[in-house]
Design an enzyme around this catalytic site. Sequence first.
Site, PDB file in Angstrom:
ATOM      1  CE1 TYR A   1      72.292 -10.354   7.997  1.00 44.13           C
ATOM      2  CE2 TYR A   1      74.156 -10.530   6.506  1.00 44.13           C
ATOM      3  CZ  TYR A   1      72.805 -10.325   6.715  1.00 44.13           C
ATOM      4  OH  TYR A   1      71.978 -10.095   5.638  1.00 44.13           O
TER       5      TYR A   1
ATOM      6  CG  HIS B   1      70.703  -4.652   6.372  1.00 42.20           C
ATOM      7  ND1 HIS B   1      71.544  -5.317   7.233  1.00 42.20           N
ATOM      8  CD2 HIS B   1      69.805  -5.588   5.957  1.00 42.20           C
ATOM      9  CE1 HIS B   1      71.171  -6.578   7.339  1.00 42.20           C
ATOM     10  NE2 HIS B   1      70.109  -6.763   6.578  1.00 42.20           N
TER      11      HIS B   1
END
Length: 320
Positions: free
Chosen positions: A56, A120
């Site tokens: 992110y 992820h």
Amino acid sequence: MKYRALGKTGLFVSPLSFGASSLGSVFRDIDEKEGINTVHAAVDAGMNYIDVSPYYGATKAEIVLGKALKELPRDKIFLSSKAGRYGGDLFDFSYDRIIKSVQESLHRLNTDYLDILYLHDIEFGSYAEVIEEGILALQHLKEQGYIRFFGVSALPLPLLKKAMDETNLDVILSYCHYSLNDTSLLELIPASISNQVGVVNASPLSMGLLHSKETPAWHPADQEIIRTCKKAADYCLTHGEDIAKLAIQFSTRNEQIPTTLVRSASVKNMQKNIEWMEETVNESLLQEVLSILAPIKNRTWPSGKPDYHQRVSRLGGEYL
């Protein structure tokens, strides 16, 4: 705020939790102080679980969150991060990279342990590498005390079920599968119970589909899904309601779903999300909206390698 058990972890998490992707200026440029204040406001309001990733904002979200955590009691917060995804097309689930990634995240987050670590978006990697190296790395990190629990995140539900059945996961993170337009995550609940795996739901607004604003141009949903969600959002507006409010309420009220991650880097918006969750649901409006969305219920979109796309007739089926 009432708290719910997260599988076999022994953690009791808030029904609405903090998704920290916005801290990385993923959706708009944010002022760092605004992001820090939003984290503090969320924790003050009772949120006790925060999720982030080095992906992110190219590590910015972890850096900003780390600064916010400096001023908070670490033992009162459950913190998760991720490893394996580092850019739009940059994935590495190898043992050595996962180990290194966690050390980097710990440094950025100003902590010496994570409560949860996820691999992820595993649908973009080699399943063999995810299992043989990534999961092995998570097991070793848990044994060494760097993480307390571990799991995987992905969009395709069959892949999450496969990982649950074949490994000793503590948690899974699913997104866009428990919201007004898609409740297919419920199909994984029996398996999560039998495997004692905690379920974390993310994106109650379906990445912007369930919002009074225009759907982002990058959204992967097909045009029928986008048009139908827009129709439902407009219907809510004609009745003086925001579909986002209904979406937050819907996703958080089912106690089979321990917690739902919502993202924001705005104090005002985060406080509004929490207030919405605690308000009484407009049941008649909810039923009308569900009726509008019925033609696209549980429709999703492909993500990751073609082999992982949902091309099975049921979750227990074989991959084609």
